[in-house]
Structure formats: structure tokens, C-alpha cells
Write a protein that holds these residues in place. Structure first.
Motif, PDB file in Angstrom:
ATOM      1  N   VAL A 164       0.845  -1.190   0.000  1.00 30.82           N
ATOM      2  CA  VAL A 164       0.000   0.000   0.000  1.00 30.82           C
ATOM      3  C   VAL A 164       0.884   1.244   0.000  1.00 30.82           C
ATOM      4  CG1 VAL A 164      -1.653   1.346   1.356  1.00 30.82           C
ATOM      5  CG2 VAL A 164      -1.911  -1.138   1.185  1.00 30.82           C
ATOM      6  N   ASN A 165       0.647   2.172  -0.927  1.00 28.43           N
ATOM      7  CA  ASN A 165       1.298   3.483  -0.869  1.00 28.43           C
ATOM      8  C   ASN A 165       0.574   4.548  -1.702  1.00 28.43           C
ATOM      9  OD1 ASN A 165       2.025   2.817  -3.499  1.00 28.43           O
ATOM     10  ND2 ASN A 165       4.211   2.596  -3.058  1.00 28.43           N
ATOM     11  N   LEU A 189       4.692  -0.392  -6.409  1.00 31.60           N
ATOM     12  CA  LEU A 189       3.566   0.505  -6.664  1.00 31.60           C
ATOM     13  C   LEU A 189       2.298  -0.170  -6.156  1.00 31.60           C
ATOM     14  CD1 LEU A 189       4.666   1.153 -10.311  1.00 31.60           C
ATOM     15  CD2 LEU A 189       4.590   2.969  -8.586  1.00 31.60           C
ATOM     16  N   GLU A 190       1.373   0.587  -5.620  1.00 31.85           N
ATOM     17  CA  GLU A 190       0.109  -0.033  -5.212  1.00 31.85           C
ATOM     18  C   GLU A 190      -0.645  -0.542  -6.431  1.00 31.85           C
ATOM     19  OE1 GLU A 190      -3.874   0.924  -2.542  1.00 31.85           O
ATOM     20  OE2 GLU A 190      -2.041   2.077  -2.226  1.00 31.85           O
ATOM     21  N   ASN A 191      -0.548   0.187  -7.542  1.00 31.61           N
ATOM     22  CA  ASN A 191      -1.117  -0.251  -8.815  1.00 31.61           C
ATOM     23  C   ASN A 191      -0.091   0.043  -9.912  1.00 31.61           C
ATOM     24  OD1 ASN A 191      -4.165  -0.819  -8.166  1.00 31.61           O
ATOM     25  ND2 ASN A 191      -3.688   1.128  -7.181  1.00 31.61           N
ATOM     26  N   ALA A 192       0.294  -0.978 -10.634  1.00 30.08           N
ATOM     27  CA  ALA A 192       1.266  -0.758 -11.711  1.00 30.08           C
ATOM     28  C   ALA A 192       0.586  -0.155 -12.934  1.00 30.08           C
ATOM     29  CB  ALA A 192       1.958  -2.068 -12.064  1.00 30.08           C
ATOM     30  N   LEU A 193      -0.395  -0.859 -13.488  1.00 26.43           N
ATOM     31  CA  LEU A 193      -1.089  -0.431 -14.704  1.00 26.43           C
ATOM     32  C   LEU A 193      -2.591  -0.433 -14.460  1.00 26.43           C
ATOM     33  CD1 LEU A 193       0.823  -2.482 -17.422  1.00 26.43           C
ATOM     34  CD2 LEU A 193       0.660   0.003 -17.357  1.00 26.43           C
ATOM     35  N   GLY A 212       0.958  -3.879  -5.535  1.00 18.93           N
ATOM     36  CA  GLY A 212      -0.313  -4.299  -4.957  1.00 18.93           C
ATOM     37  C   GLY A 212      -1.180  -4.998  -5.977  1.00 18.93           C
ATOM     38  N   SER A 213      -1.405  -4.356  -7.126  1.00 18.06           N
ATOM     39  CA  SER A 213      -2.031  -4.966  -8.299  1.00 18.06           C
ATOM     40  C   SER A 213      -1.142  -4.666  -9.492  1.00 18.06           C
ATOM     41  CB  SER A 213      -3.435  -4.417  -8.544  1.00 18.06           C
ATOM     42  OG  SER A 213      -4.378  -5.001  -7.662  1.00 18.06           O
ATOM     43  N   CYS A 214      -1.071  -5.614 -10.399  1.00 16.68           N
ATOM     44  CA  CYS A 214      -0.163  -5.451 -11.537  1.00 16.68           C
ATOM     45  C   CYS A 214      -0.869  -4.891 -12.764  1.00 16.68           C
ATOM     46  CB  CYS A 214       0.505  -6.789 -11.857  1.00 16.68           C
ATOM     47  SG  CYS A 214       1.635  -7.344 -10.561  1.00 16.68           S
ATOM     48  N   ILE A 215      -1.858  -5.589 -13.283  1.00  9.68           N
ATOM     49  CA  ILE A 215      -2.552  -5.161 -14.499  1.00  9.68           C
ATOM     50  C   ILE A 215      -4.047  -5.162 -14.223  1.00  9.68           C
ATOM     51  CG2 ILE A 215      -3.047  -5.686 -16.920  1.00  9.68           C
ATOM     52  CD1 ILE A 215      -0.336  -7.160 -17.006  1.00  9.68           C
ATOM     53  N   GLU A 216      -4.682  -4.011 -14.391  1.00 10.24           N
ATOM     54  CA  GLU A 216      -6.135  -3.917 -14.254  1.00 10.24           C
ATOM     55  C   GLU A 216      -6.692  -3.219 -15.485  1.00 10.24           C
ATOM     56  OE1 GLU A 216      -7.722  -2.496 -10.624  1.00 10.24           O
ATOM     57  OE2 GLU A 216      -6.531  -3.847  -9.369  1.00 10.24           O
ATOM     58  N   LEU A 217      -7.478  -3.954 -16.252  1.00 12.73           N
ATOM     59  CA  LEU A 217      -8.180  -3.400 -17.409  1.00 12.73           C
ATOM     60  C   LEU A 217      -9.627  -3.164 -16.981  1.00 12.73           C
ATOM     61  CD1 LEU A 217      -6.782  -5.627 -20.307  1.00 12.73           C
ATOM     62  CD2 LEU A 217      -5.774  -3.604 -19.213  1.00 12.73           C
ATOM     63  N   ARG A 218      -9.982  -1.909 -16.810  1.00 10.78           N
ATOM     64  CA  ARG A 218     -11.280  -1.558 -16.238  1.00 10.78           C
ATOM     65  C   ARG A 218     -12.196  -0.961 -17.303  1.00 10.78           C
ATOM     66  NH1 ARG A 218      -9.342   1.738 -10.808  1.00 10.78           N
ATOM     67  NH2 ARG A 218      -7.990   0.130  -9.908  1.00 10.78           N
ATOM     68  N   ALA A 233       1.704 -10.041  -8.123  1.00 13.98           N
ATOM     69  CA  ALA A 233       1.055  -8.998  -7.323  1.00 13.98           C
ATOM     70  C   ALA A 233       1.130  -9.330  -5.842  1.00 13.98           C
ATOM     71  CB  ALA A 233      -0.397  -8.829  -7.755  1.00 13.98           C
ATOM     72  N   GLY A 234       0.618  -8.401  -5.031  1.00 11.91           N
ATOM     73  CA  GLY A 234       0.517  -8.621  -3.601  1.00 11.91           C
ATOM     74  C   GLY A 234      -0.763  -9.346  -3.235  1.00 11.91           C
ATOM     75  N   PHE A 235      -0.849  -9.763  -1.997  1.00 13.45           N
ATOM     76  CA  PHE A 235      -1.959 -10.601  -1.550  1.00 13.45           C
ATOM     77  C   PHE A 235      -3.293  -9.863  -1.526  1.00 13.45           C
ATOM     78  CE2 PHE A 235       0.179  -8.715   2.069  1.00 13.45           C
ATOM     79  CZ  PHE A 235      -0.854  -8.200   2.820  1.00 13.45           C
ATOM     80  N   LYS A 236      -3.294  -8.541  -1.627  1.00 14.84           N
ATOM     81  CA  LYS A 236      -4.541  -7.779  -1.626  1.00 14.84           C
ATOM     82  C   LYS A 236      -5.070  -7.508  -3.030  1.00 14.84           C
ATOM     83  CE  LYS A 236      -3.210  -5.241   2.560  1.00 14.84           C
ATOM     84  NZ  LYS A 236      -2.903  -3.907   3.125  1.00 14.84           N
ATOM     85  N   GLY A 237      -4.267  -7.757  -4.052  1.00 15.65           N
ATOM     86  CA  GLY A 237      -4.631  -7.291  -5.380  1.00 15.65           C
ATOM     87  C   GLY A 237      -4.564  -8.368  -6.443  1.00 15.65           C
ATOM     88  N   HIS A 238      -4.702  -7.920  -7.679  1.00 14.55           N
ATOM     89  CA  HIS A 238      -4.761  -8.816  -8.825  1.00 14.55           C
ATOM     90  C   HIS A 238      -3.435  -8.820  -9.576  1.00 14.55           C
ATOM     91  CE1 HIS A 238      -9.118  -8.855  -8.292  1.00 14.55           C
ATOM     92  NE2 HIS A 238      -9.139  -7.534  -8.352  1.00 14.55           N
ATOM     93  N   SER A 239      -3.050  -9.981 -10.055  1.00 10.58           N
ATOM     94  CA  SER A 239      -1.951 -10.031 -11.014  1.00 10.58           C
ATOM     95  C   SER A 239      -2.451  -9.583 -12.383  1.00 10.58           C
ATOM     96  CB  SER A 239      -1.357 -11.437 -11.068  1.00 10.58           C
ATOM     97  OG  SER A 239      -0.642 -11.711  -9.881  1.00 10.58           O
ATOM     98  N   ILE A 240      -3.555 -10.198 -12.853  1.00 14.56           N
ATOM     99  CA  ILE A 240      -4.201  -9.786 -14.103  1.00 14.56           C
ATOM    100  C   ILE A 240      -5.700  -9.715 -13.843  1.00 14.56           C
ATOM    101  CG2 ILE A 240      -4.669 -10.353 -16.509  1.00 14.56           C
ATOM    102  CD1 ILE A 240      -2.052 -11.948 -16.543  1.00 14.56           C
ATOM    103  N   TYR A 241      -6.280  -8.552 -14.074  1.00  6.60           N
ATOM    104  CA  TYR A 241      -7.720  -8.361 -13.894  1.00  6.60           C
ATOM    105  C   TYR A 241      -8.267  -7.651 -15.123  1.00  6.60           C
ATOM    106  CZ  TYR A 241     -12.136  -6.390 -12.214  1.00  6.60           C
ATOM    107  OH  TYR A 241     -13.458  -6.041 -12.092  1.00  6.60           O
TER     108      TYR A 241
END
Length: 470
Positions: A164-165, A189-193, A212-218, A233-241
Motif C-alpha cells: 500500500v502506498n 507501486l500499489e497499482n502498476a497499470l 499491490g495490483s499489476c494489471i487492471e483493465l477496467r 502482485a501482492g496478496f490484496k490485489g490482482h496479477s491480471i484483472y
């Protein structure tokens, strides 16, 4: 031949790139916009530009705003090294380390974070342009974006292990076309992409880890690909979402722990998850949720085992072992030719006494599950303070272990008219044969542990325990 559309941040006349490369890049973008004003001059007029980051450390204290097409920001080295390992090494050992920090062409995200917590304000690169046409052909290539430190999250974990940051590497706020993220390094990074409304996006050959999360396509998107990346990714987030995407290709990625999921698709249709190596310490490795339908999940290697590194022992994603390594809520998906290794300590199964589930069809109909191979072993979990040796030892250990009773395929009552072929023995498939077609994998007399059985009467007998809702 020199070009007026090629910029080097170290020779630009505005700002100091070592102190605030964001100010420098924004000034360069302003210059591009001032010079390239004609929309139609001799069948051209706005070719865009290249901004070059030579190897070096560049603090970024001003967010970069990108609102022009055909811009390429490139460096000379993704510079990734593990910050997590370093921060979990005693400080008195730091003087003996060859390197302390990531290298290459490295941007250090030092944006002051406000109290409002708006996610986009913590992004190093913020891409936003409304109107027509969509912003197109923006490229990020071959440099590092480093969040530097994580911060305390109120838990008992050390701050550097919180993931988290409030910092994001690249945030794309609205519709875009043919973006490229290639050869990059993202770390701490808390969120990379975070990318909204992508069309023909390519995320290829990057090292995206310890985020925290690596790739998030929203939002929504189509015809994009996530290929040949190293991701964790970290345990709170997604590797690929990804959500509400069609025609998405996820292939040839090496996804390692400790993300809450390896691949999470929400409302995704007619897409492929194929030929990936997926490794996780938790159930819920691949999730197809919100009626994700007509997708192909094929020839992936799933490995679920235990966290071997002491600083993260006891950390998980909150899911029980009956959730499934692959959980599907949707219709007409094909799950073909995957290998599943479930290598866990039976004493750690949750809930106690339950039988772990490998493939679970939660809701939907018409899913096709065929020729999947499951290896399930009961092993004694060990741990170590040395991250690298602990993980390699765990990966390479194939010594004789007891077999572990699993449910290879569980079909919930809300899912029907599915076909399950050669993906588990008769004892390993829990399904109502009155509404599902089943051909069990032949067995050769190995003893053991029926997880459940399909009954001709249409009822299901099972000891998988309580089943949580995704």
C-alpha cells in the motif's frame, strides 16, 4: 540525422530531470503541442515524438499528463530488482549487498499524496483526453517505474510488506486505441497499470512484480493482449484483472505469487487464457465471474502450494480450499488440457476436514471441461528466511509424498448442461448426472479418498464441506 521530434530529458532546457522528471516531460509535451498544430498538412501534420530517458535515477514529483497521440517514452533498461527481498534483509547486512535499488532508466515516484485518496492523483503517468478521435498509439518502453516504499496499513505487517502506498505507474482514464507497454519494469507501486476502455492494447514482455495490483483493465475493452510478461502482485490485489472485455488474449505469461488471484475476469467474453504458467499460494487462482462466457482456458500450468518465505507466513486471500483453483460463473466456456498441481499440507486445509476443489462450475450452463490432469499431493510445509532458496526448493521438490484426496470437478446445483470428460475419476467428479454429461478418467487402482461421487438418481454425495459464494 537529428530530428526535432526526438527529445532527451537530460538535455532539455526546462527543469532538472534528476529532481523532477515530471516537470521536464510535461514541458516537452507542451513543446510538441506548440509545434505540431496542423491536423492535415501534406497528408500528415502530427507525427508525435519520442522522449528518451538515459540510464539514471529520475525523481518524479509532478504528475505527467499525456493528452497527445503518437508519443513514445522510452529508456534503456527496465532495471527491476527485488525491493521486497532487500527490505526483509536485516539492515546490518545491506553494506554487503551488490545493489540496493532498482536500476536502468528509473523513475522514482515521489508525488505528494493528498488526503482525498483519489487513485488517479497518485499516478506517475496520467493519460486523459476526451473527444474524437480516441487518443492513440501512446507507448511506454524499456524503463522502470519504482514506488520506492510501501506504507503502514494498520495491520501487524511491517510497512514495506503492506503493498500500500497510493502510487500508480500508468493510469489511462478514458477510451484509447493501440497503446503499447513493452519491456518495462514496475516495482513497489500499489497499482502498476490501470487502464480504462482499451482497444487493441498490447502489454508485452514486461516485469511487473511486488506491486499491490499489476494489471487492471477496467471499464470495457476489446481485442487486447497481455503476453509474455513476468507478473507477481501482492496478496490484496490482482496479477491480471479485466472487466467487460471481449477478444482478450492472455498467453505465455509467468504469473507468480502472491497475488490474491492470478487471472480474474469479470464479465469477459470470447477471450482466451492459454499457455500460461500460474503459481499461487491460495485458492481462487483463475476466476471467471459475472457471467464470463464463451472463453477458452487451455493448456495452462496451475501450481498451488504453500508460502515458504517467513515474512509472509499466515497471509492469504481469505478463500477456503473448496472455492476451487479455477472457479467459473458463466456459460459455454471451454476448459481444456490444463495441468493442475495442488501440493499442500492436509493439516492446513480450510475448512478443516474439507476436500480441496480444483475446478468448480459455480453458475451457468454449457461449459465444456475436458482432458485436464490433476496432481494432488499431501506435503509437509516448510519455511525459510531466505526468499530465493525457499521458493526454489519448494518448486523443485518432487520427493515421494502421500496422495491428497481432491474434488477434481465440482458442479454446483446452479450450473447445468455441462460436459465433463476425462478430468477426474468417478470419485473425483461431483456433479448431477441428470443434468450434466460425464465421462470419468479411467483409474489404475490407486487407493484413496473418494471426494464425492456422481449418482444416477441425480443427487450429489460429497464431503467438500461448505461452499462460499464468489
Amino acid at each position: 540525422m537529428s530530428s526535432s521530434n526526438y527529445y532527451d530529458v537530460t538535455t532539455w532546457h526546462v527543469g532538472n530531470p534528476s529532481e523532477d522528471v515530471g516537470e521536464v516531460i510535461n514541458s516537452i509535451i507542451a513543446d510538441i503541442k506548440d509545434r505540431q498544430t496542423a491536423t492535415d498538412a501534406n497528408n500528415g501534420g502530427k507525427p508525435g515524438a519520442v522522449i528518451y530517458l538515459p540510464p539514471g535515477d529520475y525523481h518524479l514529483r509532478t504528475q505527467v499528463l499525456i493528452d497527445i497521440s503518437f508519443l513514445r517514452i522510452q529508456g534503456s533498461g527496465h532495471g527491476f530488482t527485488s525491493s521486497s527481498i532487500r527490505f526483509n534483509v536485516p539492515h546490518d547486512e545491506w553494506p554487503d549487498l551488490h545493489e540496493l535499488w532498482p536500476g536502468g532508466s528509473r523513475i522514482i515516484v515521489d508525488i505528494p499524496l493528498g488526503a482525498d485518496g483519489e487513485e488517479s492523483k497518485g499516478a506517475a503517468f496520467y493519460v486523459e483526453r476526451s473527444g474524437s478521435p480516441r487518443i492513440s498509439s501512446v507507448e511506454f518502453s524499456n524503463f522502470c517505474i519504482d514506488g520506492l516504499h510501501f506504507t503502514a496499513d494498520g495491520s501487524d505487517l511491517p510497512p514495506e510488506n503492506s503493498y500500500v502506498n497510493g502510487k500508480t505507474g500508468i493510469y489511462v482514464a478514458n477510451a484509447n486505441d493501440s497503446f503499447r507497454v513493452t519491456g518495462m519494469g514496475f516495482v513497489y507501486l500499489e497499482n502498476a497499470l490501470t487502464i480504462y476502455n482499451a482497444d487493441a492494447l498490447s502489454i508485452h514482455d514486461n516485469f511487473i512484480a511486488e506491486c499491490g495490483s499489476c494489471i487492471e483493465l477496467r471499464g470495457w475493452g476489446q481485442a487486447s493482449k497481455i503476453t509474455d510478461n513476468l507478473i507477481g502482485a501482492g496478496f490484496k490485489g490482482h496479477s491480471i484483472y479485466a472487466e467487460n472485455h471481449g477478444g482478450l488474449l492472455i498467453t505465455a505469461n509467468n504469473v507468480f505469487p502472491r497475488g490474491a488471484s492470478s487471472v480474474h475476469l469479470h464479465g469477459v467474453t470470447r477471450s482466451s487464457v492459454a499457455n500460461n504458467r500460474l503459481h499461487s499460494f491460495y485458492p481462487g487462482m483463475v476466476i471467471l465471474a459475472a457471467n464470463s462466457s464463451e472463453n477458452l482456458v487451455a493448456t495452462n500450468h496451475f501450481l498451488r502450494d504453500h508460502e515458504p518465505w517467513t515474512p509472509f507466513l499466515g497471509v492469504d486471500n481469505g478463500l477456503d480450499d473448496v472455492y476451487g483453483l479455477l472457479c467459473i460463473s458463466g456459460s459455454n466456456n471451454s476448459v481444456v488440457g490444463n495441468h493442475f498441481s495442488d501440493i499442500i499440507d492436509s493439516e492446513s486445509i480450510r475448512p478443516a476436514g474439507a476436500t480441496p476443489v480444483i475446478i468448480r462450475l459455480k453458475t451457468g450452463s454449457g461449459n465444456f471441461v475436458s482432458n485436464n490432469h490433476v496432481v494432488a499431493l499431501d506435503v509437509h510445509a516448510t519455511s525459510s528466511d531466505d526468499c530465493f532458496s525457499a521458493q526454489v526448493d519448494a518448486l523443485l521438490t518432487t520427493r515421494a509424498s502421500d496422495g491428497l484426496a481432491v474434488t477434481a470437478v465440482l458442479v454446483d446445483s446452479e450450473s447445468a448442461r455441462n460436459t465433463i470428460l476425462d478430468s477426474g475419476s468417478d470419485a473425483q467428479v461431483v456433479a448431477d448426472r441428470a443434468v450434466n454429461a460425464l465421462r470419468a478418467t479411467p483409474t489404475v487402482g490407486f487407493p484413496g479418498g473418494a471426494a464425492g461421487r456422481s449418482t444416477g438418481s441425480g443427487t450429489i454425495e460429497s464431503n467438500v464441506g461448505s461452499v462460499p459464494t464468489p
